[in-house]
Scaffold this motif. Structure first.
Motif, mmCIF file in Angstrom:
data_model
loop_
_atom_site.group_PDB
_atom_site.id
_atom_site.type_symbol
_atom_site.label_atom_id
_atom_site.label_comp_id
_atom_site.label_asym_id
_atom_site.label_seq_id
_atom_site.Cartn_x
_atom_site.Cartn_y
_atom_site.Cartn_z
ATOM 1 N N CYS A 26 0.837 -1.202 0.000
ATOM 2 C CA CYS A 26 0.000 0.000 0.000
ATOM 3 C C CYS A 26 0.874 1.255 0.000
ATOM 4 O O CYS A 26 0.557 2.249 -0.662
ATOM 5 N N GLY A 27 1.987 1.198 0.724
ATOM 6 C CA GLY A 27 2.896 2.334 0.750
ATOM 7 C C GLY A 27 3.700 2.469 -0.523
ATOM 8 O O GLY A 27 3.843 3.564 -1.077
ATOM 9 N N LEU A 30 1.680 3.853 -3.439
ATOM 10 C CA LEU A 30 1.493 5.293 -3.367
ATOM 11 C C LEU A 30 2.777 6.032 -3.754
ATOM 12 O O LEU A 30 2.743 7.029 -4.483
ATOM 13 N N VAL A 74 9.222 5.585 9.091
ATOM 14 C CA VAL A 74 9.080 7.010 8.769
ATOM 15 C C VAL A 74 10.449 7.691 8.776
ATOM 16 O O VAL A 74 10.749 8.512 7.891
ATOM 17 N N THR A 155 -6.045 4.110 1.309
ATOM 18 C CA THR A 155 -4.978 4.348 0.341
ATOM 19 C C THR A 155 -5.552 4.647 -1.035
ATOM 20 O O THR A 155 -5.102 5.572 -1.726
ATOM 21 N N LEU A 158 -7.068 8.169 -1.007
ATOM 22 C CA LEU A 158 -6.042 9.214 -1.002
ATOM 23 C C LEU A 158 -5.485 9.445 -2.404
ATOM 24 O O LEU A 158 -5.288 10.582 -2.829
ATOM 25 N N GLN A 191 6.554 13.305 0.931
ATOM 26 C CA GLN A 191 5.380 12.893 1.704
ATOM 27 C C GLN A 191 4.981 11.455 1.375
ATOM 28 O O GLN A 191 4.610 10.680 2.260
ATOM 29 N N ALA A 192 5.074 11.106 0.094
ATOM 30 C CA ALA A 192 4.764 9.734 -0.313
ATOM 31 C C ALA A 192 5.748 8.751 0.303
ATOM 32 O O ALA A 192 5.364 7.639 0.714
ATOM 33 N N TRP A 195 4.747 8.127 3.916
ATOM 34 C CA TRP A 195 3.615 7.191 3.975
ATOM 35 C C TRP A 195 4.110 5.765 3.722
ATOM 36 O O TRP A 195 3.728 4.832 4.432
ATOM 37 N N CYS A 196 4.963 5.619 2.715
ATOM 38 C CA CYS A 196 5.525 4.304 2.416
ATOM 39 C C CYS A 196 6.345 3.778 3.584
ATOM 40 O O CYS A 196 6.276 2.588 3.919
ATOM 41 N N ALA A 198 6.005 4.486 6.815
ATOM 42 C CA ALA A 198 5.130 4.088 7.921
ATOM 43 C C ALA A 198 4.523 2.714 7.674
ATOM 44 O O ALA A 198 4.517 1.851 8.562
ATOM 45 N N LEU A 199 4.023 2.490 6.456
ATOM 46 C CA LEU A 199 3.350 1.222 6.166
ATOM 47 C C LEU A 199 4.341 0.070 5.992
ATOM 48 O O LEU A 199 4.051 -1.066 6.376
#
Length: 304
Positions: A26-27, A30, A74, A155, A158, A191-192, A195-196, A198-199
């Motif tokens: 999912c990360g 994105l 992150v 996801t 977004l 920012q992407a 997110w990547c 974190a996931l």
């Protein structure tokens, strides 16, 4: 055991092996829609796995360990983004260096420290878990696995429906045009990556405190690269990407389960099979789908 019991066991194992891939995918999906091939997803998963066990051992809470795994992901996303965009270092080189660094560091730390094993609790969904064949696979999981129920549509929303996602897709397709409209291209890409991170960190943490309950050297064993292959297999579409994760997870489960069931089959063939499927998928979808036009291309204002 009957054939149906064997099938149920393989499906349950495949589902468990798919979950950490699905989190990271999912990360990565994105990030790639924003134009970044995040090679460091392997480092994010491995770092998340190690930190989750280390923090869970220190605090006695596997849930806190999960949060720590996300946090490390992150941090690695932040480092990758700033080295790539602000220091203008090639993103692929940054990713490979981070992968090597995290592998070496975690291998050293796990041999010089003793960590207690911890696992998050398992959820057995009443009635649904009793469904023949698929009940155990889908409805007897560690509780973080059910976060995917909300994470997957979030996801998709977004990327496909939010203004932020529109800008994200714009920087992945036409960064120069996006820059002209006032979008900060590299900021969106960073920012992407966060997110990547974190996931992917959550995926690695789930592998450690969700499934195994411990950490070992090179625990992710290339799963980060499998995630990248799943995104390619999915032709940069979230649903197809998750299908690719499921196929990888099932192939890995069969590799582990078939010898125990007395089936003699070359395990290396099972390992290679998902990658062959990814190549086949790229050929099939080549005329219908394509990667984001600026995928992997660095952006500098004023360049063409």
């Amino acid at each position: 055991m009957s054939a149906l019991d064997n099938l149920s066991t393989i499906l349950a194992s495949g589902a468990r092996l798919t979950v950490p891939l699905a989190f990271a995918a999912c990360g990565e999906y994105l990030a790639e829609r924003a134009g970044t091939v995040n090679i460091s997803v392997e480092a994010m998963m491995l770092g998340g796995a190690f930190s989750s066990i280390a923090v869970a051992s220190a605090t006695g809470s596997a849930t806190v360990g999960l949060v720590a795994g996300m946090a490390i992901g992150v941090v690695l996303g932040f480092v990758h983004g700033n080295l790539s965009h602000r220091a203008a270092i090639n993103t692929f080189v940054v990713g490979l260096v981070l992968n090597t660094l995290v592998l070496g560091l975690t291998s050293y730390l796990v041999t010089t420290n003793a960590f207690e094993g911890h696992q998050v609790w398992q959820v057995n969904v009443p009635v649904l878990s009793d469904i023949p064949i698929v009940g155990r696979a889908l409805f007897v999981e560690r509780w973080p696995a059910y976060l995917l129920i909300g994470l997957i549509p979030l996801t998709w929303w977004l990327v496909e429906r939010s203004r932020w996602g529109l800008e994200l897709r714009a920087v992945g397709e036409a960064p120069q045009a996006a820059d002209v409209t006032g979008i900060d291209v590299n900021r969106r890409r960073r920012q992407a990556l966060l997110w990547c991170g974190a996931l992917s960190g959550l995926g690695g943490a789930y592998l450690a405190v969700g499934e195994v309950g411990a950490f070992s050297q090179n625990m992710t064993a290339g799963r980060g690269y499998i995630v990248i292959a799943a995104v390619i297999f999915g032709a940069w579409r979230l649903g197809r990407t998750l299908l690719g994760c499921a196929l990888f997870g099932l192939a890995d489960a069969m590799r582990l389960a078939l010898p125990a069931l007395g089936v003699t089959l070359n395990s290396q063939l099972l390992i290679v099979a998902p990658y062959l499927l990814a190549l086949l998928a790229m050929v099939i979808f080549a005329t219908k789908d394509r990667e984001p036009r600026a995928l992997g291309a660095a952006f500098e204002r004023g360049t063409t």
